[in-house]
Write a protein that holds these residues in place. Structure first.
Motif, PDB file in Angstrom:
ATOM      1  N   UNK A  82       3.965 -12.270 -12.544  1.00  0.00           N
ATOM      2  CA  UNK A  82       3.121 -11.445 -11.676  1.00  0.00           C
ATOM      3  C   UNK A  82       2.945 -10.111 -12.394  1.00  0.00           C
ATOM      4  N   UNK A  83       1.687  -9.737 -12.583  1.00  0.00           N
ATOM      5  CA  UNK A  83       1.412  -8.520 -13.339  1.00  0.00           C
ATOM      6  C   UNK A  83       0.514  -7.616 -12.511  1.00  0.00           C
ATOM      7  N   UNK A  84       0.840  -6.336 -12.488  1.00  0.00           N
ATOM      8  CA  UNK A  84      -0.034  -5.388 -11.830  1.00  0.00           C
ATOM      9  C   UNK A  84      -0.389  -4.304 -12.838  1.00  0.00           C
ATOM     10  N   UNK A  85      -1.652  -4.217 -13.146  1.00  0.00           N
ATOM     11  CA  UNK A  85      -2.100  -3.221 -14.102  1.00  0.00           C
ATOM     12  C   UNK A  85      -3.486  -2.781 -13.659  1.00  0.00           C
TER      13      UNK A  85
ATOM     14  N   UNK B 173       4.598   3.425  -7.145  1.00  0.00           N
ATOM     15  CA  UNK B 173       5.374   2.258  -7.565  1.00  0.00           C
ATOM     16  C   UNK B 173       4.460   1.039  -7.694  1.00  0.00           C
ATOM     17  N   UNK B 174       4.993  -0.020  -8.284  1.00  0.00           N
ATOM     18  CA  UNK B 174       4.243  -1.265  -8.354  1.00  0.00           C
ATOM     19  C   UNK B 174       4.545  -2.090  -7.107  1.00  0.00           C
TER      20      UNK B 174
ATOM     21  N   UNK C 105       0.823  -1.215   0.000  1.00  0.00           N
ATOM     22  CA  UNK C 105       0.000   0.000   0.000  1.00  0.00           C
ATOM     23  C   UNK C 105       0.861   1.270   0.000  1.00  0.00           C
ATOM     24  N   UNK C 106       2.012   1.210   0.705  1.00  0.00           N
ATOM     25  CA  UNK C 106       2.889   2.391   0.742  1.00  0.00           C
ATOM     26  C   UNK C 106       3.525   2.645  -0.622  1.00  0.00           C
ATOM     27  N   UNK C 107       3.903   1.536  -1.281  1.00  0.00           N
ATOM     28  CA  UNK C 107       4.526   1.674  -2.606  1.00  0.00           C
ATOM     29  C   UNK C 107       3.518   2.196  -3.624  1.00  0.00           C
ATOM     30  N   UNK C 108       2.284   1.696  -3.548  1.00  0.00           N
ATOM     31  CA  UNK C 108       1.261   2.157  -4.486  1.00  0.00           C
ATOM     32  C   UNK C 108       1.050   3.659  -4.342  1.00  0.00           C
ATOM     33  N   UNK C 109       1.051   4.116  -3.074  1.00  0.00           N
ATOM     34  CA  UNK C 109       0.867   5.546  -2.843  1.00  0.00           C
ATOM     35  C   UNK C 109       2.015   6.356  -3.424  1.00  0.00           C
TER      36      UNK C 109
END
Lengths: 160, 508
Positions: free
Chosen positions: A145-148, A132-133, A125-129
């Motif tokens: 592993x994919x984040x989109x 970052x992925x 959650x900190x990285x998303x803020x």
């Protein structure tokens, strides 16, 4: 869609996601210190499962209707506005209800540490803020592993 | 038994593990496909069986904490000027097995690499060099028979139209193609990546002799299909789908030797693609049993041309061997549109080590003598030359083209682009990088999405470099460099070698 897509076809069981997860959730954010000084071995929220040729990294699916949340007796598990299912380790009383309730087996009991709480993926959650992925996605060398966030949520398995 | 035989005990590589850096993630244990790494739960230690390590460096690459280094064993057999350590090991090994030593990749012996003794020209003062970033620079190449002359006709509205029927041509946007590697020797993920990269780059890929998998038919328009001595997978659809057909007579890594894909590697998919029973050995005989002369070769070439309605160029691939000029001249006369010359540093999935290391000649020499012979005989325009086997960089491509090739094939370089570390164990089918294996656990290590990008990047990088070199020479089209040996000079070669290459020594 706020979740990490697991591409089973290309997981090579390198365990880099586990190490990245441990490191990013440590104080030092450095893998060797996290494992050796902070004693965080076995605290990875991602867990690589291997069986013969098949492998994948199992981690929280951030369900729309989280069963772990249903079982939580202390209110430690909440579903945030952005869809992330978050476990507050401070409030967790260690009843292991979520561990039993999760159909994917991705809520884990912290058996080794002094504090008996459960732990699970917080989708970095900190990285998303910070834009970052998630750490595991960044560490995956084979795009397993994919984040989109723009990807649509589907019921079936992820298709190429 | 505690005693180990010399060829085991004097193992070539040591796995150096920094135990403090190792966090016991067990990634290396899972990555090693040669059973050289295992975890001891009781001691909580990862052990290495050094004698099983082949030096593929997969664990080193995947270690998240940089705890592993694969280093040559300083205690491998002593060597002197004549007995190198690998020869000693081979002798030990054969004393135990009594069999042929099989190996992979290409010739690793320190023969003279002629590419490294050729220097490229550049413009100064009297003729201007060209900046490829500001001015157009053409790498487009056409492969196929060019004919002696063309005739033009005037149409009713006064324009000119071509009267001569041109022979079929392949249009390449860059003179770099992906060489033949069969499905079976490599896995489908890698083959698909090459096919996708070729489509993206506007160049061609080659199926090898293992047939064309049904998943790859969409990419067959950029594919060259091979008809080899085993005739695996050759069918009407196969010939119809491809852009060109290649008759494989020989392979640079093993001239005069056939191929053998062991039955245990022939799974259902490979069996279907090769059109052979599952589990049966796929044996490519050393010769084509219907080709014993140039006339026989002509029959096969024209049989294929008939079958493809003269719409597709027919390649003939021959290994570079002694007297190659005369052989190539015969192949050209047999009706080939393109001759592929495969030098002795070319790669292989499996070949007897003794053949790989000692049979054939370098491709540089072969290009030079074949180009000269065909020119002397006035038939260079009748056939294109593709060089392969030992092309390592864009400079090699430029030098090969200046010596007389039209285009080149890369295979080892393509494998390097997706992780190959030249460990020379392709023949075992246990490639830890997931390249030369069909083990489902290992094949998934090549994600076509990533591999396609890597392959395309390599060719794009080389193409940019070639444009720079052409610009420096003041040439704006690769056509003008073809066979232009005046733009080359030799260094450190004897007069005779320079004469054979047809290149002047440096300083002249």
């Amino acid at each position: 869609m706020q979740k990490v897509v697991i591409v089973e076809d290309f997981c090579i069981a390198c365990y880099n996601c586990e190490v990245a997860c441990v490191a990013t959730h440590s104080r030092s954010e450095e893998p060797i210190k996290a494992y050796k000084r902070e004693n965080l071995r076995g605290r990875s929220n991602a867990l690589v499962e291997v069986n013969g040729p098949i492998a994948f990294s199992a981690m929280c699916r951030h369900c729309k209707h989280p069963w772990c949340l249903d079982t939580c007796i202390s209110g430690a598990i909440q579903r945030l506005d952005n869809g992330i299912v978050y476990l507050d380790e401070e409030r967790c009383v260690g009843c292991w209800g979520c561990v039993l309730g999760c159909p994917y087996g991705v809520a884990h009991p912290n058996l080794k540490g002094e504090e008996k709480h459960a732990f699970k993926c917080d989708l970095c959650i900190d990285r998303l803020e910070a834009g970052l992925k998630p750490a595991c996605v960044e560490a995956c060398p084979n795009k397993a592993l994919i984040y989109d966030e723009t990807m649509e949520e589907t019921e079936g398995a992820y298709n190429r | 038994m505690l005693y180990k035989k010399p060829q085991i005990q004097y193992y070539p590589y040591i796995v150096q593990r920094d135990d403090y850096k190792c966090v016991r993630c067990l990634g290396c244990v899972e990555q090693c496909s040669y059973d050289a790494t295992f975890y001891d739960e009781e001691l909580d230690v990862i052990w290495n069986k050094h004698e099983a390590c082949v030096g593929c460096k997969r664990c080193e690459a995947m270690c998240p904490t940089d705890a592993i280094k694969i280093v040559p064993n300083p205690s491998r057999p002593y060597e002197h000027g004549s007995w190198k350590w690998d020869l000693v090991m081979d002798a030990y090994l054969q004393a135990n097995t009594g069999s042929i030593i099989i190996t992979g990749i290409g010739n690793d012996k320190p023969y003279r690499v002629y590419f490294d003794h050729l220097l490229i020209d550049a413009c100064q003062v009297t003729n201007p060099s060209i900046d490829p970033l500001r001015e157009p620079m053409e790498l487009r190449t056409f492969l196929g028979r060019k004919g002696q002359r063309i005739e033009l006709d005037e149409t009713v509205d006064g324009n000119l139209a071509l009267k001569t029927r041109l022979a079929p041509q392949l249009q390449l946007e860059t003179p770099i193609m992906f060489s033949a590697m069969s499905y079976g020797s490599i896995n489908l993920n890698f083959q698909e990546s090459m096919a996708r990269a070729a489509v993206q780059l506007g160049t061609y890929w080659n199926t090898g002799e293992g047939g064309l998998h049904k998943r790859l038919y969409p990419y067959a328009g950029s594919g060259i299909v091979q008809v080899a001595s085993g005739r695996f997978g050759v069918s009407r659809d196969y010939l119809k789908a491809a852009a060109a057909v290649e008759i494989k007579i020989g392979q640079g890594a093993k001239p005069g030797i056939g191929g053998h894909l062991p039955g245990e590697k022939v799974n259902a998919d490979i069996a279907e693609t090769r059109m052979i029973p599952r589990g049966s050995d796929a044996i490519s005989p050393a010769p084509h049993h219907d080709i014993y002369s140039i006339e026989d070769l002509r029959q096969l070439i024209y049989a294929i041309k008939e079958a493809t309605r003269y719409e597709k160029p027919v390649f003939v691939k021959i290994a570079a061997v002694h007297n190659i000029a005369a052989i190539a001249s015969g192949v050209a006369r047999a009706g080939a549109d393109v001759i592929v010359l495969d030098g002795f540093r070319g790669g292989t999935g499996a070949a007897p080590k003794v053949v790989r290391d000692h049979v054939g000649i370098p491709v540089e020499v072969a290009i030079a003598v074949v180009d000269k012979r065909l020119r002397d005989e006035g038939m260079r325009n009748e056939v294109s030359i593709v060089a392969t086997g030992g092309i390592r960089s864009s400079a090699d491509v430029i030098k090969a083209i200046a010596l007389g090739a039209d285009a080149i094939y890369i295979a080892t370089a393509a494998m390097l682009a997706i992780g190959c570390t030249l460990c020379q164990t392709c023949n075992t089918g246990r490639c830890a990088w997931g390249i030369t294996t069909n083990d489902p656990r290992l094949a998934r290590r090549q994600n076509p999405e990533i591999a396609t990008e890597q392959l395309a990047n390599l060719v794009k990088g080389w193409s940019h470099e070639m444009k720079e070199m052409l610009g420096a020479m003041g040439i704006n089209s690769i056509e003008s460099l073809k066979g232009n040996r005046l733009r080359l000079r030799t260094i450190g070669l004897s007069e005779k070698e320079s004469e054979i290459l047809g290149v002047l020594p440096a300083g002249m």
